[in-house]
Design a protein around this motif. Structure first.
Motif, mmCIF file in Angstrom:
data_model
loop_
_atom_site.group_PDB
_atom_site.id
_atom_site.type_symbol
_atom_site.label_atom_id
_atom_site.label_comp_id
_atom_site.label_asym_id
_atom_site.label_seq_id
_atom_site.Cartn_x
_atom_site.Cartn_y
_atom_site.Cartn_z
ATOM 1 N N ARG A 187 12.919 32.636 42.257
ATOM 2 C CA ARG A 187 11.816 33.398 42.843
ATOM 3 C C ARG A 187 10.473 33.077 42.209
ATOM 4 N NH1 ARG A 187 12.605 39.423 42.629
ATOM 5 N NH2 ARG A 187 14.367 39.135 41.227
ATOM 6 N N MET A 188 10.490 32.536 40.988
ATOM 7 C CA MET A 188 9.237 32.204 40.303
ATOM 8 C C MET A 188 8.750 30.789 40.644
ATOM 9 S SD MET A 188 8.441 34.829 38.260
ATOM 10 C CE MET A 188 7.561 34.209 36.821
ATOM 11 N N LYS A 189 9.574 30.001 41.339
ATOM 12 C CA LYS A 189 9.213 28.623 41.654
ATOM 13 C C LYS A 189 8.262 28.571 42.845
ATOM 14 C CE LYS A 189 12.122 26.994 38.541
ATOM 15 N NZ LYS A 189 13.385 26.392 38.942
ATOM 16 N N GLY A 190 7.641 27.403 43.064
ATOM 17 C CA GLY A 190 6.649 27.245 44.120
ATOM 18 C C GLY A 190 7.261 26.955 45.478
ATOM 19 N N ILE A 191 6.388 26.775 46.487
ATOM 20 C CA ILE A 191 6.876 26.597 47.852
ATOM 21 C C ILE A 191 7.560 25.243 48.036
ATOM 22 C CG2 ILE A 191 5.165 28.156 48.847
ATOM 23 C CD1 ILE A 191 3.746 25.638 49.962
ATOM 24 N N TYR A 192 7.185 24.225 47.253
ATOM 25 C CA TYR A 192 7.860 22.928 47.403
ATOM 26 C C TYR A 192 9.307 23.035 46.941
ATOM 27 C CZ TYR A 192 9.053 18.016 46.965
ATOM 28 O OH TYR A 192 9.695 16.814 47.081
ATOM 29 N N TYR A 193 9.529 23.710 45.826
ATOM 30 C CA TYR A 193 10.892 23.951 45.348
ATOM 31 C C TYR A 193 11.675 24.765 46.374
ATOM 32 C CZ TYR A 193 14.654 26.088 42.569
ATOM 33 O OH TYR A 193 15.879 26.534 42.122
ATOM 34 N N ALA A 194 11.079 25.857 46.856
ATOM 35 C CA ALA A 194 11.771 26.745 47.788
ATOM 36 C C ALA A 194 12.146 26.019 49.073
ATOM 37 C CB ALA A 194 10.887 27.957 48.100
ATOM 38 N N ALA A 195 11.202 25.265 49.631
ATOM 39 C CA ALA A 195 11.458 24.556 50.883
ATOM 40 C C ALA A 195 12.486 23.447 50.704
ATOM 41 C CB ALA A 195 10.149 23.986 51.431
ATOM 42 N N THR A 196 12.353 22.679 49.626
ATOM 43 C CA THR A 196 13.230 21.521 49.430
ATOM 44 C C THR A 196 14.668 21.933 49.144
ATOM 45 O OG1 THR A 196 11.374 20.192 48.619
ATOM 46 C CG2 THR A 196 13.599 19.432 48.054
ATOM 47 N N THR A 197 14.862 22.877 48.223
ATOM 48 C CA THR A 197 16.232 23.297 47.927
ATOM 49 C C THR A 197 16.891 23.907 49.163
ATOM 50 O OG1 THR A 197 15.374 25.398 47.049
ATOM 51 C CG2 THR A 197 15.894 23.667 45.462
ATOM 52 N N THR A 198 16.142 24.730 49.890
ATOM 53 C CA THR A 198 16.694 25.344 51.091
ATOM 54 C C THR A 198 17.060 24.286 52.127
ATOM 55 O OG1 THR A 198 15.406 27.369 50.731
ATOM 56 C CG2 THR A 198 16.248 26.976 52.949
ATOM 57 N N LYS A 199 16.171 23.350 52.356
ATOM 58 C CA LYS A 199 16.423 22.299 53.355
ATOM 59 C C LYS A 199 17.648 21.468 53.004
ATOM 60 C CE LYS A 199 14.502 18.082 55.342
ATOM 61 N NZ LYS A 199 13.307 17.217 55.516
ATOM 62 N N ILE A 200 17.774 21.057 51.736
ATOM 63 C CA ILE A 200 18.875 20.171 51.340
ATOM 64 C C ILE A 200 20.212 20.901 51.423
ATOM 65 C CG2 ILE A 200 19.839 18.817 49.449
ATOM 66 C CD1 ILE A 200 17.357 17.630 50.924
ATOM 67 N N TYR A 201 20.274 22.130 50.932
ATOM 68 C CA TYR A 201 21.537 22.863 51.016
ATOM 69 C C TYR A 201 21.863 23.238 52.468
ATOM 70 C CZ TYR A 201 22.285 22.896 46.029
ATOM 71 O OH TYR A 201 22.544 22.493 44.741
ATOM 72 N N ARG A 202 20.845 23.463 53.294
ATOM 73 C CA ARG A 202 21.075 23.682 54.723
ATOM 74 C C ARG A 202 21.726 22.451 55.356
ATOM 75 N NH1 ARG A 202 21.698 27.871 56.979
ATOM 76 N NH2 ARG A 202 23.666 26.804 57.302
ATOM 77 N N GLN A 203 21.186 21.273 55.042
ATOM 78 C CA GLN A 203 21.734 20.039 55.588
ATOM 79 C C GLN A 203 23.188 19.852 55.161
ATOM 80 O OE1 GLN A 203 19.141 16.825 54.367
ATOM 81 N NE2 GLN A 203 17.709 17.172 56.050
ATOM 82 N N PHE A 241 29.417 13.673 50.823
ATOM 83 C CA PHE A 241 28.190 13.843 50.046
ATOM 84 C C PHE A 241 27.228 12.706 50.360
ATOM 85 C CE2 PHE A 241 26.030 12.280 46.184
ATOM 86 C CZ PHE A 241 25.073 13.273 46.080
ATOM 87 N N GLU A 242 25.957 13.038 50.553
ATOM 88 C CA GLU A 242 24.930 12.031 50.814
ATOM 89 C C GLU A 242 23.988 11.945 49.628
ATOM 90 O OE1 GLU A 242 23.013 12.224 54.605
ATOM 91 O OE2 GLU A 242 24.821 12.921 55.640
ATOM 92 N N GLN A 243 23.842 10.761 49.085
ATOM 93 C CA GLN A 243 23.019 10.562 47.894
ATOM 94 C C GLN A 243 21.577 11.012 48.110
ATOM 95 O OE1 GLN A 243 23.959 9.647 44.781
ATOM 96 N NE2 GLN A 243 21.835 9.970 44.126
ATOM 97 N N LYS A 244 21.081 10.921 49.335
ATOM 98 C CA LYS A 244 19.691 11.300 49.597
ATOM 99 C C LYS A 244 19.448 12.776 49.295
ATOM 100 C CE LYS A 244 20.243 12.251 54.567
ATOM 101 N NZ LYS A 244 19.804 11.888 55.935
ATOM 102 N N TRP A 245 20.509 13.610 49.398
ATOM 103 C CA TRP A 245 20.351 15.030 49.064
ATOM 104 C C TRP A 245 19.986 15.180 47.593
ATOM 105 C CZ3 TRP A 245 25.707 16.467 51.516
ATOM 106 C CH2 TRP A 245 25.603 16.418 52.918
ATOM 107 N N LEU A 246 20.764 14.526 46.735
ATOM 108 C CA LEU A 246 20.492 14.622 45.296
ATOM 109 C C LEU A 246 19.154 13.977 44.955
ATOM 110 C CD1 LEU A 246 21.477 15.531 42.526
ATOM 111 C CD2 LEU A 246 22.711 13.360 42.317
ATOM 112 N N ASP A 247 18.837 12.874 45.614
ATOM 113 C CA ASP A 247 17.548 12.217 45.372
ATOM 114 C C ASP A 247 16.399 13.176 45.657
ATOM 115 O OD1 ASP A 247 18.913 9.916 44.718
ATOM 116 O OD2 ASP A 247 18.587 8.943 46.661
ATOM 117 N N ASP A 248 16.492 13.935 46.748
ATOM 118 C CA ASP A 248 15.428 14.890 47.073
ATOM 119 C C ASP A 248 15.384 16.033 46.066
ATOM 120 O OD1 ASP A 248 13.930 13.895 49.094
ATOM 121 O OD2 ASP A 248 14.761 15.124 50.683
ATOM 122 N N LEU A 249 16.546 16.465 45.582
ATOM 123 C CA LEU A 249 16.563 17.535 44.575
ATOM 124 C C LEU A 249 16.012 17.064 43.235
ATOM 125 C CD1 LEU A 249 19.986 19.217 45.415
ATOM 126 C CD2 LEU A 249 17.693 20.106 45.915
#
Length: 406
Positions: free
Chosen positions: A251-267, A279-287
């Motif tokens: 909850r203390m992180k910024g919008i880039y963290y919030a959007a990226t983690t949500t998007k990757i786990y959604r995918q 597992f797709e390596q691009k997910w971890l690369d984005d994280l």
């Protein structure tokens, strides 16, 4: 098959909008009272009402944190606050204390989720909470995947939630007195100073004032500094464990963290339910692009050892930074961009959308939105107008690779 819930953090209204836009099924937020993120922006009463309206308009869920470990004075206004939350038609509250649990039951019909702070590591305690009337138990971070399966087998008729990503606490389920002792800031009432991330020295009792450094290398050693949790590589096993909700910390992180983690786990979740999991390596690369400490699998396969701590630094690392956010479509391929970090014409950037891979572009010509003048560089907290050949939407974000990985 009932699809597992993806639950994302939102420390303010902007982050709430972002996590819903990037694929969260639900979000957890804190009001101004009784939550364990005292230094997040949090939501005042008007913002809480606006947040609940947004969630239900989007057919999403929203949970409010009431997870402090309270003292007597905290209980005086709690019943009235709970009655107010009940009037909002929220989807649940998150509580850690049995007294708070009872006050919620006596003053509302709000579904109750039991916080990870309650340290539930076995089926018997989960069964007890179910019999008391809890709807969901957020399991302690100290459980393994096998233990989650055993709990679900023993207590199948209660919802289970567990963390899949974010910061880890070196203390059992975050029940820590270190901050209180060293700084007077109570971690169990939302004001942790994170002294576990500090650099420490030893002093021998007969030689006061002689400080001996604890060193791993020239950077020092941070003896209690846990790595961050990341489960993306084995998310299929998390889903198959019997969990009902997968929770992202931050909850203390910024919008880039919030959007990226949500998007990757959604995918990853959607890939699992497509019946074609891998597992797709691009997910971890984005994280890796977001602000994080080195990653660990936590307790899910074994008890963490020495390799699951960062001994050389307490700082975060990241490969990219947020530089802009689309805030308005002006029509005719023109858009307003809210500048978050310095951005220049010709910079190589990526457009991040809720769906699809990052879109690399050279940042186009831009104008100052105030006076319409062409500018080569825009500074933070300004608004720029651009023309884009790529269709953009509000809440698309723009990231830029940093020159030196931090």
């Amino acid at each position: 098959m009932k699809k597992i819930e993806l639950l994302s953090p939102a420390g303010n209204y902007e982050k709430l909008e972002m996590v819903y836009n990037y694929g969260a099924d639900a979000a957890y937020i804190g009001g101004k009272l009784f939550n364990l993120r005292a230094f997040a922006d949090n939501f005042n009463d008007d913002e809480l009402e606006k947040a609940v309206d947004l969630a239900h308009k989007l057919n999403k869920k929203i949970y409010i944190t009431l997870n402090v470990i309270p003292h007597n004075e905290d209980l005086k206004i709690m019943p009235d606050y709970i009655k107010y939350l009940d009037s909002l038609n929220i989807d649940g509250v998150i509580v850690a204390d049995m007294g708070v649990f009872q006050i919620v039951k006596e003053n509302s019909d709000i579904p109750i989720n039991i916080s990870t702070q309650a340290s539930n590591t076995n089926w018997a305690s989960v069964k007890m909470w179910k019999e008391l009337g809890a709807k969901r138990v957020i399991l302690a971070r100290e459980v393994s995947i096998d233990e989650i399966k055993q709990i679900k087998d023993k207590v199948p008729d209660i919802e289970l939630e567990a963390f899949v990503h974010g910061a880890m606490c070196m203390s059992i389920s975050g029940r820590c007195l270190l901050s209180n002792y060293l700084t007077g800031r109570d971690a169990n009432r939302g004001a942790c100073a994170q002294p576990c991330r500090w650099k420490y020295y030893l002093m021998e009792e007969t030689r006061p004032g002689e400080y001996m450094p604890i060193t791993e290398d020239e950077n020092g050693t941070y003896i209690m500094n846990s790595k961050d949790l990341c489960t993306i590589e084995f998310l299929d096993k998390m889903i198959e464990s019997g969990l009902d909700s997968l929770k992202i910390e931050g909850r203390m992180k910024g919008i880039y963290y919030a959007a990226t983690t949500t998007k990757i786990y959604r995918q990853a979740i959607d890939k699992y339910y497509s019946g074609n999991w891998n597992f797709e390596q691009k997910w971890l690369d984005d994280l890796m692009t977001i602000s994080h400490r080195n990653y660990t699998s936590g307790f899910y396969f074994k008890k963490p050892g020495t390799k699951d701590h960062n001994y050389d630094s307490s700082s975060y690392k990241h490969t990219h930074k947020l530089v802009g956010k689309v805030i308005k479509d002006l029509g005719n391929d023109h858009y307003l961009i809210e500048i978050r970090n310095k951005l220049s014409v010709g910079d190589q950037v990526d457009i991040i959308k809720p769906l699809g891979d990052p879109i690399p572009i050279k940042f186009p010509k831009m104008q100052d939105n105030k006076n319409g003048e062409n500018i080569d560089t825009a500074n933070p907290n300004t608004i720029a107008k651009i023309k884009s050949d790529i269709k953009l939407y509000e809440k698309d974000i723009i990231r830029k690779k940093i020159k030196k990985v931090q």
